[in-house]
Write a protein that holds these residues in place. Structure first.
Motif, mmCIF file in Angstrom:
data_model
loop_
_atom_site.group_PDB
_atom_site.id
_atom_site.type_symbol
_atom_site.label_atom_id
_atom_site.label_comp_id
_atom_site.label_asym_id
_atom_site.label_seq_id
_atom_site.Cartn_x
_atom_site.Cartn_y
_atom_site.Cartn_z
ATOM 1 N N GLY A 44 28.760 35.105 40.737
ATOM 2 C CA GLY A 44 28.041 34.026 41.384
ATOM 3 C C GLY A 44 28.906 32.800 41.648
ATOM 4 N N HIS A 45 30.172 32.866 41.310
ATOM 5 C CA HIS A 45 31.122 31.776 41.537
ATOM 6 C C HIS A 45 32.244 32.295 42.436
ATOM 7 N N TYR A 46 33.078 31.382 42.924
ATOM 8 C CA TYR A 46 34.231 31.809 43.715
ATOM 9 C C TYR A 46 35.191 32.631 42.867
ATOM 10 N N GLY A 47 35.260 32.304 41.586
ATOM 11 C CA GLY A 47 36.121 33.043 40.670
ATOM 12 C C GLY A 47 35.647 32.841 39.249
ATOM 13 N N ALA A 48 36.041 33.752 38.382
ATOM 14 C CA ALA A 48 35.691 33.646 36.965
ATOM 15 C C ALA A 48 36.739 34.394 36.152
ATOM 16 N N THR A 49 37.010 33.883 34.955
ATOM 17 C CA THR A 49 37.946 34.538 34.044
ATOM 18 C C THR A 49 37.228 34.841 32.744
ATOM 19 N N ASN A 50 37.287 36.083 32.322
ATOM 20 C CA ASN A 50 36.753 36.468 31.027
ATOM 21 C C ASN A 50 37.787 36.017 29.993
ATOM 22 N N LEU A 51 37.415 35.038 29.168
ATOM 23 C CA LEU A 51 38.368 34.449 28.232
ATOM 24 C C LEU A 51 38.795 35.426 27.141
ATOM 25 N N ALA A 52 37.952 36.395 26.827
ATOM 26 C CA ALA A 52 38.292 37.358 25.776
ATOM 27 C C ALA A 52 39.236 38.444 26.274
ATOM 28 N N THR A 53 39.035 38.888 27.523
ATOM 29 C CA THR A 53 39.832 40.011 28.039
ATOM 30 C C THR A 53 40.890 39.585 29.054
ATOM 31 N N ARG A 54 40.804 38.358 29.557
ATOM 32 C CA ARG A 54 41.680 37.822 30.600
ATOM 33 C C ARG A 54 41.547 38.613 31.919
ATOM 34 N N GLU A 55 40.352 39.188 32.141
ATOM 35 C CA GLU A 55 40.036 39.821 33.418
ATOM 36 C C GLU A 55 39.589 38.722 34.378
ATOM 37 N N VAL A 56 40.151 38.722 35.578
ATOM 38 C CA VAL A 56 39.818 37.710 36.580
ATOM 39 C C VAL A 56 39.012 38.355 37.692
ATOM 40 N N THR A 57 37.871 37.747 38.010
ATOM 41 C CA THR A 57 37.021 38.195 39.105
ATOM 42 C C THR A 57 37.092 37.162 40.219
ATOM 43 N N ILE A 58 37.357 37.626 41.413
ATOM 44 C CA ILE A 58 37.412 36.772 42.599
ATOM 45 C C ILE A 58 36.328 37.257 43.554
ATOM 46 N N SER A 59 35.536 36.320 44.070
ATOM 47 C CA SER A 59 34.424 36.666 44.944
ATOM 48 C C SER A 59 34.866 36.813 46.396
ATOM 49 N N PRO A 60 34.404 37.866 47.061
ATOM 50 C CA PRO A 60 34.676 38.002 48.491
ATOM 51 C C PRO A 60 33.891 36.990 49.326
ATOM 52 N N ARG A 61 32.944 36.284 48.712
ATOM 53 C CA ARG A 61 32.124 35.306 49.436
ATOM 54 C C ARG A 61 32.756 33.918 49.494
ATOM 55 N N GLY A 62 33.851 33.727 48.774
ATOM 56 C CA GLY A 62 34.508 32.420 48.786
ATOM 57 C C GLY A 62 35.175 32.154 50.124
ATOM 58 N N PRO A 63 35.283 30.882 50.503
ATOM 59 C CA PRO A 63 35.952 30.544 51.763
ATOM 60 C C PRO A 63 37.411 30.996 51.767
ATOM 61 N N ALA A 64 37.827 31.649 52.824
ATOM 62 C CA ALA A 64 39.194 32.170 52.923
ATOM 63 C C ALA A 64 40.238 31.069 52.767
ATOM 64 N N GLY A 65 39.931 29.867 53.244
ATOM 65 C CA GLY A 65 40.888 28.772 53.211
ATOM 66 C C GLY A 65 41.221 28.254 51.821
ATOM 67 N N ILE A 66 40.415 28.617 50.837
ATOM 68 C CA ILE A 66 40.700 28.153 49.474
ATOM 69 C C ILE A 66 40.979 29.322 48.522
ATOM 70 N N LEU A 67 41.171 30.517 49.066
ATOM 71 C CA LEU A 67 41.381 31.685 48.219
ATOM 72 C C LEU A 67 42.552 31.489 47.253
ATOM 73 N N TYR A 68 43.703 31.037 47.744
ATOM 74 C CA TYR A 68 44.837 30.848 46.841
ATOM 75 C C TYR A 68 44.483 29.855 45.731
ATOM 76 N N SER A 69 43.825 28.775 46.064
ATOM 77 C CA SER A 69 43.453 27.771 45.065
ATOM 78 C C SER A 69 42.559 28.363 43.984
ATOM 79 N N VAL A 70 41.607 29.191 44.389
ATOM 80 C CA VAL A 70 40.712 29.841 43.420
ATOM 81 C C VAL A 70 41.501 30.824 42.558
ATOM 82 N N VAL A 71 42.331 31.630 43.178
ATOM 83 C CA VAL A 71 43.115 32.635 42.450
ATOM 84 C C VAL A 71 44.040 31.978 41.437
ATOM 85 N N VAL A 72 44.762 30.946 41.829
ATOM 86 C CA VAL A 72 45.708 30.310 40.906
ATOM 87 C C VAL A 72 44.968 29.530 39.815
ATOM 88 N N HIS A 73 43.785 28.996 40.105
ATOM 89 C CA HIS A 73 42.968 28.335 39.084
ATOM 90 C C HIS A 73 42.556 29.355 38.022
#
Length: 145
Positions: A44-73
């Motif tokens: 339900g967010h542009y991105g999320a990190t599972n703090l226990a497993t360090r799995e990162v989820t990136i949403s396909p619904r996020g604006p393309a123009g901020i994808l790198y910013s979300v990924v690096v965050h």
């Protein structure tokens, strides 16, 4: 939903090239920091990190123009945890440096870490504090505060 090994390999179907490209742009990228990259809108967010497993989820619904910013965050969350070995260990240092609750400190730190790695969009802070930026550089280099 598609889960990949980190970073997303070029030959994996279902993982967009934009995500692979964004991961590839992270200047401080270290293999093993993220356990898996997941392309899904389940959080339900542009991105999320599972703090226990360090799995990162990136949403396909996020604006393309901020994808790198979300990924690096999100990568920065995993990196900060990796530096300290656990979210509990990281929280103490992050709260001391970035202030606020554990959640607030985590988000401020991840935004600042993302900004010093070239993010152009941040959701929690613009990281105008020179002390915060210096601390973010320390964390990005893989060292403790």
């Amino acid at each position: 939903m598609r889960t990949t090994s980190a970073p997303a390999p070029a030959g994996v179907s279902g993982v967009p090239s934009a995500l692979r490209y964004a991961v590839g742009r992270i200047p401080a990228y270290r293999p093993g920091v993220v356990s898996d990259w997941v392309w899904s809108d389940r959080s339900g967010h542009y991105g999320a990190t599972n703090l226990a497993t360090r799995e990162v989820t990136i949403s396909p619904r996020g604006p393309a123009g901020i994808l790198y910013s979300v990924v690096v965050h999100e990568y920065s969350h995993a990196l900060a945890i990796g530096v300290y070995g656990s979210s509990a260990g990281a929280d103490v240092a992050l709260m001391r440096t970035f202030g606020g609750s554990a959640g607030t400190a985590r988000e401020r730190a991840a935004d600042c870490m993302a900004i010093v790695q070239g993010a152009t969009w941040a959701n929690y802070t613009s990281c105008g504090s020179s002390a915060w930026r210096a601390a973010a550089r320390v964390l990005v280099s893989g060292r403790r505060l």
